[in-house]
Scaffold this active site. Structure first.
Site, PDB file in Angstrom:
ATOM      1  N   ARG A 103     -29.681  67.867 -18.786  1.00 36.98           N
ATOM      2  CA  ARG A 103     -28.247  68.039 -19.028  1.00 36.98           C
ATOM      3  C   ARG A 103     -28.072  69.226 -19.967  1.00 36.98           C
ATOM      4  NH1 ARG A 103     -26.922  62.836 -22.976  1.00 36.98           N
ATOM      5  NH2 ARG A 103     -28.027  63.623 -24.789  1.00 36.98           N
ATOM      6  N   ASN A 141     -19.592  66.397 -24.228  1.00 34.07           N
ATOM      7  CA  ASN A 141     -20.423  65.416 -24.921  1.00 34.07           C
ATOM      8  C   ASN A 141     -21.305  66.123 -25.927  1.00 34.07           C
ATOM      9  OD1 ASN A 141     -21.361  62.533 -24.944  1.00 34.07           O
ATOM     10  ND2 ASN A 141     -23.333  63.568 -24.692  1.00 34.07           N
ATOM     11  N   GLU A 142     -21.244  65.656 -27.153  1.00 34.78           N
ATOM     12  CA  GLU A 142     -22.147  66.128 -28.206  1.00 34.78           C
ATOM     13  C   GLU A 142     -22.361  67.646 -28.169  1.00 34.78           C
ATOM     14  OE1 GLU A 142     -25.679  63.640 -28.131  1.00 34.78           O
ATOM     15  OE2 GLU A 142     -24.624  62.168 -29.355  1.00 34.78           O
ATOM     16  N   GLU A 295     -20.311  56.326 -30.325  1.00 37.24           N
ATOM     17  CA  GLU A 295     -21.547  55.785 -29.745  1.00 37.24           C
ATOM     18  C   GLU A 295     -22.413  55.268 -30.872  1.00 37.24           C
ATOM     19  OE1 GLU A 295     -23.989  58.441 -27.438  1.00 37.24           O
ATOM     20  OE2 GLU A 295     -22.254  59.386 -26.504  1.00 37.24           O
ATOM     21  N   GLU A 343     -32.689  58.400 -19.239  1.00 41.55           N
ATOM     22  CA  GLU A 343     -32.407  57.478 -20.353  1.00 41.55           C
ATOM     23  C   GLU A 343     -32.461  56.029 -19.896  1.00 41.55           C
ATOM     24  OE1 GLU A 343     -28.887  59.050 -22.298  1.00 41.55           O
ATOM     25  OE2 GLU A 343     -30.185  60.298 -23.545  1.00 41.55           O
TER      26      GLU A 343
HETATM   27  C1  GLA Z   1     -26.258  60.532 -27.251  1.00 42.16           C
HETATM   28  C2  GLA Z   1     -25.524  60.952 -26.013  1.00 42.16           C
HETATM   29  C3  GLA Z   1     -25.606  59.967 -24.909  1.00 42.16           C
HETATM   30  C4  GLA Z   1     -26.995  59.409 -24.807  1.00 42.16           C
HETATM   31  C5  GLA Z   1     -27.351  58.766 -26.095  1.00 42.16           C
HETATM   32  C6  GLA Z   1     -28.731  58.130 -26.032  1.00 42.16           C
HETATM   33  O1  GLA Z   1     -25.485  59.965 -28.197  1.00 42.16           O
HETATM   34  O2  GLA Z   1     -24.183  61.297 -26.237  1.00 42.16           O
HETATM   35  O3  GLA Z   1     -25.253  60.606 -23.716  1.00 42.16           O
HETATM   36  O4  GLA Z   1     -27.873  60.457 -24.558  1.00 42.16           O
HETATM   37  O5  GLA Z   1     -27.371  59.725 -27.105  1.00 42.16           O
HETATM   38  O6  GLA Z   1     -28.995  57.361 -27.109  1.00 42.16           O
END
Ligand code: GLA
Ligand code: ZN
Length: 572
Positions: A103, A141-142, A295, A343
């Site tokens: 990703r 995301n992140e 999260e 994952e």
């Molecule tokens: C991050 C990501 C998720 C996943 C988790 C795994 O927080 O945002 O997509 O990869 O970690 O713990």
């Protein structure tokens, strides 16, 4: 109070969705983060959309009273994108171009990626902006990808022009007289790719700033599209890790609520201290806006070596700690543990074993508990710790007087000492209004601006207590050392002049019995008094009355009890 997690129905056949919503209701889940990595299913070929499955998911969730935090999927472009736009694949500092298959394979400075991001965000906004289930937007995301490609080089030069205005100013700020780095045209400036030997710290720092701004531009573009289609708050999820290139103060001004992803990696009290730190940071960054635990792991800790189950009850306890510190909700990664994919061993609220499991029972207990709670109004903090991502990045310069200088570690220690004493703590930027705090801690804040120094000086003179740790106030915002004795920016305020820095190879016992490790300095008193001295008699810890307040200086690394003693003496 929001409760739930990332929900990835595209990984499962539709009959599983029916079990999902039944179990979500049982666990009192009321918010599902949907679509974070669904780009490939939503746009299977360039410009061709398939929303049928997501329509069914949205309706199903809505029919079951589960609200949706709908994500734009731009953190994971599908394979067709990389093949159509090979120049959009990120390039490492060593020149290696990455390929798809994981990703985060994109560079935010590539026009084709930006256009593709806008297109999918617009399509989602048009289709679901008015859907009754959509209560929040989750962009990307992140954020955190750093790239060194030619597109980045061009964007970096534009950013530098904007920051420094002229090449002369840049040459000056970057001290390019050293090693013949003088730039005579903007085109000569590259991203800080791999070099033969040490890189220029000002160049490195400006690149970190640039990366934060470039990612933020990508966020903003999507946010504005989403906002144009509905009233829902727009946010993204921060990674709570040292490598992240985001300037959290800047970013938090642009999100409607602050979302953090927080993964503890310690059991017991150490884990609780991590929860307190992450929560206090998120609440502080939000500056009065709501914040959300977007999260967390599910009843597990991910240490670098292994996944460890939390003790029974520990997951509920930690979750309530986030809530007590102001979280507007508790979400997880992820709802159902994946059967395959990279994952597959990340925990799910519904684990591989299914709902007949300790984990799902704990999740259900947590959901019941949260459903009876309203978001908490945390106790107002009277003490603050300075937080500055730029200063943290500057201290990651690999060529400092010793390895092991670490802004985050200093922050963590200071926060933990306060936490152990039950002292509610906020984080503040050095140039924020800090007048309401009775004490402010500055843990190894290497880089500081003149405005911040003026702010801190006014704070102390107005009656505040400032406690400064070693190697603070050393450099200006361009990483140039402030001359005339350390800590150049804070000499007057602290009433000391440091002539030499002496990293330690062995601990020393100070005159008051506390132990100093790692670092020491030759400190001369220029107004301060010493409250503890080194074995040779030189000042180690000092106190200086400045106006109506007091500024303390700790010129060595203390352990937690030593720091606690100084804070007690300082009336913190
Ligand atoms: C991050 C990501 C998720 C996943 C988790 C795994 O927080 O945002 O997509 O990869 O970690 O713990
Ligand atoms: Zn790039």
């Amino acid at each position: 109070m929001y409760f739930g997690g990332d929900y990835n129905p595209e990984q499962w056949p539709e009959d599983v969705w029916l079990e999902d919503v039944r179990l979500m209701r049982e666990a009192k889940v009321n918010l599902a983060t949907v679509g974070v990595f669904s780009w490939g299913r939503l746009e299977p070929a360039e410009g061709m959309h398939d929303f049928g499955w997501l329509d069914r998911v949205m309706d199903l969730l809505h029919d079951n009273d589960i609200q949706v935090n709908l994500a734009t999927p731009t953190a994971s472009p599908p394979p067709w994108f990389g093949l159509a736009h090979p120049d959009a694949m990120p390039v490492r500092a060593d020149g290696t171009r990455l390929t798809h298959g994981s990703r985060d394979t994109y560079c935010v400075n590539v026009p084709a990626y930006r256009a593709a991001s806008r297109r999918i965000a617009t399509a989602l906004a048009e289709r679901y902006g008015a859907h009754p289930a959509t209560v929040m937007w989750h962009v990307h995301n992140e954020y955190g990808t750093t790239c060194y490609c030619d597109h980045c080089a061009a964007a970096f030069r534009d950013w530098l022009r904007d920051r420094h205005k002229s090449l002369d100013a840049l040459n000056d700020a970057w001290s390019t007289a050293f090693w013949s780095q003088h730039y005579s045209a903007w085109e000569q400036i590259m991203p800080p790719r791999v070099t033969q030997y040490r890189s220029n710290p000002a160049h490195l720092l400006d690149y970190r700033r640039f990366c934060s701004d470039a990612l933020l531009a990508h966020y903003r573009e999507q946010r504005d599209i989403l906002r144009a289609h509905g009233p829902q708050p727009v946010t993204t999820n921060y990674v709570m890790a040292g490598w992240t290139p985001l300037d959290h103060w800047k970013w938090s001004a642009e999100v409607d609520l602050v979302g953090i992803d927080h993964y503890t990696d310690q059991p017991g009290d150490d884990g609780l201290a991590q929860v307190a730190l992450a929560s206090d940071l998120a609440r502080s960054w939000a500056r009065g806006k709501p914040w959300l635990l977007m999260e967390q792991g599910v009843a597990a800790m991910y240490t670098p070596e292994r996944t460890l189950a939390l003790e029974p009850g520990e997951h509920v306890r930690r979750s309530l700690d986030y809530v007590a510190r102001g979280a507007a909700g508790v979400l997880h990664f992820q709802w159902r543990a994946s059967q395959g994919g990279a994952e597959q061993w990340c925990q799910g609220m519904v684990p591989h074993a299914g709902p007949d499991s300790r984990v799902f029972r704990e999740i259900t207990e947590l959901g019941r508990t949260l459903s009876s709670l309203a978001p908490a109004e945390p106790e107002a903090a009277e003490v603050a710790i300075l937080w500055d991502d730029e200063a943290a990045w500057a201290l990651q310069n690999p060529a400092l007087p010793t390895a092991g200088l670490d802004f985050r570690a200093s922050v963590e220690q200071a926060h933990r000492v306060l936490w152990q004493r039950g002292i509610a703590t906020d984080f503040v930027h050095p140039s924020h209004d800090i007048s309401r705090y009775r004490a402010v801690l500055m843990p190894s804040l290497y880089l500081i601006s003149d405005e911040a120094v003026a702010n801190l000086t006014a704070y102390v003179e107005g009656g505040g207590t400032l406690v400064v740790s070693y190697f603070s106030g050393i450099a200006d915002p361009d990483t140039r050392v402030r001359l005339g004795g350390y800590p150049g920016a804070l000499r007057d305020l602290l009433g000391v002049r440091v002539e030499e820095l002496h990293p330690l190879t062995a601990p020393v016992t100070l005159s008051d019995g506390t132990i100093g490790t790692f670092w020491s300095e030759t400190v001369h008193l220029t107004g301060a008094t010493a409250t503890a001295t080194y074995p040779g008699g030189g000042p180690a810890i000092t106190r200086h009355q400045a106006g109506a307040g007091t500024a303390w200086y700790i010129s060595t690394r203390l352990d937690a009890s030593g720091l606690g003693d100084v804070l007690a003496q300082a009336g913190v």
